[in-house]
Enzyme design. Sequence first.
Site, PDB file in Angstrom:
ATOM      1  N   ASP A 104      41.073  -1.935 -13.924  1.00 61.81           N
ATOM      2  CA  ASP A 104      41.049  -1.652 -15.364  1.00 61.81           C
ATOM      3  C   ASP A 104      40.589  -0.233 -15.690  1.00 61.81           C
ATOM      4  O   ASP A 104      40.383   0.106 -16.847  1.00 61.81           O
ATOM      5  CB  ASP A 104      40.145  -2.669 -16.083  1.00 61.81           C
ATOM      6  CG  ASP A 104      38.753  -2.755 -15.486  1.00 61.81           C
ATOM      7  OD1 ASP A 104      38.462  -2.010 -14.521  1.00 61.81           O
ATOM      8  OD2 ASP A 104      37.951  -3.560 -15.985  1.00 61.81           O
ATOM      9  N   LYS A 154      24.424  -3.222 -13.497  1.00 62.54           N
ATOM     10  CA  LYS A 154      24.050  -3.629 -14.848  1.00 62.54           C
ATOM     11  C   LYS A 154      22.525  -3.774 -15.012  1.00 62.54           C
ATOM     12  O   LYS A 154      22.017  -4.867 -15.285  1.00 62.54           O
ATOM     13  CB  LYS A 154      24.748  -4.939 -15.233  1.00 62.54           C
ATOM     14  CG  LYS A 154      26.222  -4.983 -14.830  1.00 62.54           C
ATOM     15  CD  LYS A 154      27.168  -5.083 -15.969  1.00 62.54           C
ATOM     16  CE  LYS A 154      28.577  -4.718 -15.609  1.00 62.54           C
ATOM     17  NZ  LYS A 154      29.331  -5.607 -14.767  1.00 62.54           N
ATOM     18  N   ASP A 212      37.068   2.485 -18.997  1.00 61.53           N
ATOM     19  CA  ASP A 212      37.237   1.110 -18.523  1.00 61.53           C
ATOM     20  C   ASP A 212      37.962   0.406 -19.660  1.00 61.53           C
ATOM     21  O   ASP A 212      37.396   0.151 -20.721  1.00 61.53           O
ATOM     22  CB  ASP A 212      35.852   0.493 -18.259  1.00 61.53           C
ATOM     23  CG  ASP A 212      35.947  -0.966 -17.824  1.00 61.53           C
ATOM     24  OD1 ASP A 212      36.927  -1.643 -18.196  1.00 61.53           O
ATOM     25  OD2 ASP A 212      35.048  -1.438 -17.129  1.00 61.53           O
TER      26      ASP A 212
HETATM   27  N1  GDD Z   1      40.779 -10.211  -7.241  1.00 64.34           N
HETATM   28  C1  GDD Z   1      39.670 -10.263  -7.966  1.00 64.34           C
HETATM   29  N2  GDD Z   1      38.865 -11.368  -7.870  1.00 64.34           N
HETATM   30  N3  GDD Z   1      39.368  -9.240  -8.794  1.00 64.34           N
HETATM   31  C2  GDD Z   1      38.226  -9.327  -9.533  1.00 64.34           C
HETATM   32  C3  GDD Z   1      37.372 -10.427  -9.483  1.00 64.34           C
HETATM   33  C4  GDD Z   1      37.716 -11.506  -8.598  1.00 64.34           C
HETATM   34  O1  GDD Z   1      37.023 -12.539  -8.493  1.00 64.34           O
HETATM   35  N4  GDD Z   1      36.343 -10.201 -10.353  1.00 64.34           N
HETATM   36  C5  GDD Z   1      36.559  -9.002 -10.916  1.00 64.34           C
HETATM   37  N5  GDD Z   1      37.723  -8.463 -10.433  1.00 64.34           N
HETATM   38  C6  GDD Z   1      38.327  -7.178 -10.783  1.00 64.34           C
HETATM   39  C7  GDD Z   1      38.575  -7.024 -12.278  1.00 64.34           C
HETATM   40  O2  GDD Z   1      39.894  -7.445 -12.601  1.00 64.34           O
HETATM   41  C8  GDD Z   1      38.414  -5.529 -12.473  1.00 64.34           C
HETATM   42  O3  GDD Z   1      39.624  -4.825 -12.200  1.00 64.34           O
HETATM   43  C9  GDD Z   1      37.398  -5.137 -11.404  1.00 64.34           C
HETATM   44  O4  GDD Z   1      37.393  -6.181 -10.440  1.00 64.34           O
HETATM   45  C10 GDD Z   1      35.974  -4.946 -11.967  1.00 64.34           C
HETATM   46  O5  GDD Z   1      35.607  -6.109 -12.674  1.00 64.34           O
HETATM   47  P1  GDD Z   1      35.127  -6.031 -14.195  1.00 64.34           P
HETATM   48  O6  GDD Z   1      34.882  -7.423 -14.626  1.00 64.34           O
HETATM   49  O7  GDD Z   1      36.021  -5.172 -15.011  1.00 64.34           O
HETATM   50  O8  GDD Z   1      33.695  -5.343 -13.977  1.00 64.34           O
HETATM   51  P2  GDD Z   1      32.898  -4.403 -14.975  1.00 64.34           P
HETATM   52  O9  GDD Z   1      33.793  -3.513 -15.744  1.00 64.34           O
HETATM   53  O10 GDD Z   1      31.937  -5.250 -15.750  1.00 64.34           O
HETATM   54  O11 GDD Z   1      32.013  -3.515 -13.922  1.00 64.34           O
HETATM   55  C11 GDD Z   1      32.639  -2.860 -12.829  1.00 64.34           C
HETATM   56  O12 GDD Z   1      33.264  -1.656 -13.256  1.00 64.34           O
HETATM   57  C12 GDD Z   1      32.365  -0.634 -13.758  1.00 64.34           C
HETATM   58  C13 GDD Z   1      33.230   0.585 -14.089  1.00 64.34           C
HETATM   59  O13 GDD Z   1      34.161   0.280 -15.063  1.00 64.34           O
HETATM   60  C14 GDD Z   1      31.576  -2.565 -11.753  1.00 64.34           C
HETATM   61  O14 GDD Z   1      32.249  -2.098 -10.611  1.00 64.34           O
HETATM   62  C15 GDD Z   1      30.562  -1.542 -12.247  1.00 64.34           C
HETATM   63  O15 GDD Z   1      29.661  -1.205 -11.205  1.00 64.34           O
HETATM   64  C16 GDD Z   1      31.294  -0.284 -12.712  1.00 64.34           C
HETATM   65  O16 GDD Z   1      30.347   0.660 -13.252  1.00 64.34           O
HETATM   66 MG    MG Z   2      35.807  -3.424 -16.094  1.00 58.87          MG
END
Ligand code: GDD
Ligand code: MG
Length: 318
Positions: A104, A154, A212
Amino acid sequence: MEAIILVGGLGTRLRPLTHTIPKPLLPLANIPMVERMIRNLPEVFDTAILAVNYGLKDMKKYFEERDVGKKVIIVPEDKPLGTGGAMRNCIDHVTGTTAVFNGDVVSSIDLNKMLEQHTKTKAKGTLALWEVNDPSRFGVVEYKNGEILQFQEKPERGTELSNLINAGTYLLEPEILEMIPPNQKISIERDIYPKVAGKGLHGFPFEGHFIDSGTPESYLEANFKSIGNNGTAAHTGASIRGSVLIHKNARLEHCIIGPNAIIGPNVNLEKCVIRNSVILSDVKGHGSVIENSIIGPEIKFKEDSKRSLISPKGQITF
Ligand code: GDD
Ligand code: MG
């Protein structure tokens, strides 16, 4: 060389759009997010591995039907394995140093430069880093002399180690993937990075942009950033203001489009003003002003009925 793209999330914050289109297939400037990511990979990557959970059927169909310039392998998960578990699940397709992307994220990162640094420093892992004012909803690092000394996912507001966050783009050596226990729900951010921090985990801060795109506001912003230099300068059926992208199969009559607007394929608009909005495919509209909205696909709207904008097919206005 392989790049793993994590595309497993439910996209809850983009509902109702994600009820009918899985988030990775939502378009950014008329091209699905995940396709854009694959097309933007530097040449040294010949294979994109998609770690998929939600939306598997749609994703398979999408990539079976088109060529996106790289080999695409879809690796399904029976149940969500978390960011780390999903990467580990791809290990059989990985041949060496691997890039991993949160699916994303839209950013200006120079992956070739990052790879150059990763190779030179012989890091076990290199994480792209981005500076923000409020780091608490991200992964946060303590970063010194090129190395990540601590990683907190987080953190509670006030306890953040710095303003540098994990930008969701990694270069990893196989030994990091091998550290992840197989077939378990594992978060790379909570379960693995804190353990590797201080032991060969490096950072790659970059400038430009980082979005994001998981919320309606940031999805709009990511769309407008993705127009880049490919915008539409003029149109026979519309007066164009600022940065705008109009699909070649859209039909417009007596419209004012922009600033910041994307019009998708088979859209048909008459006497409309569209500002700061994304109009997805097959939308038909007449006599309306649309602002700060994501509309579609297949929505119909006209001047005398505000209610026609609310449709289970997906429309978000904020
Ligand atoms: N295949 C798969 N399976 N993908 C997953 C799963 C899973 O169980 N869970 C999450 N993802 C994918 C999501 O689709 C997304 O592309 C990515 O992993 C990160 O998950 P998010 O749910 O978007 O996390 P976030 O935005 O709260 O936090 C993450 O991104 C931040 C930057 O945008 C973390 O990596 C943070 O450390 C980071 O700062
Ligand atoms: Mg995200």
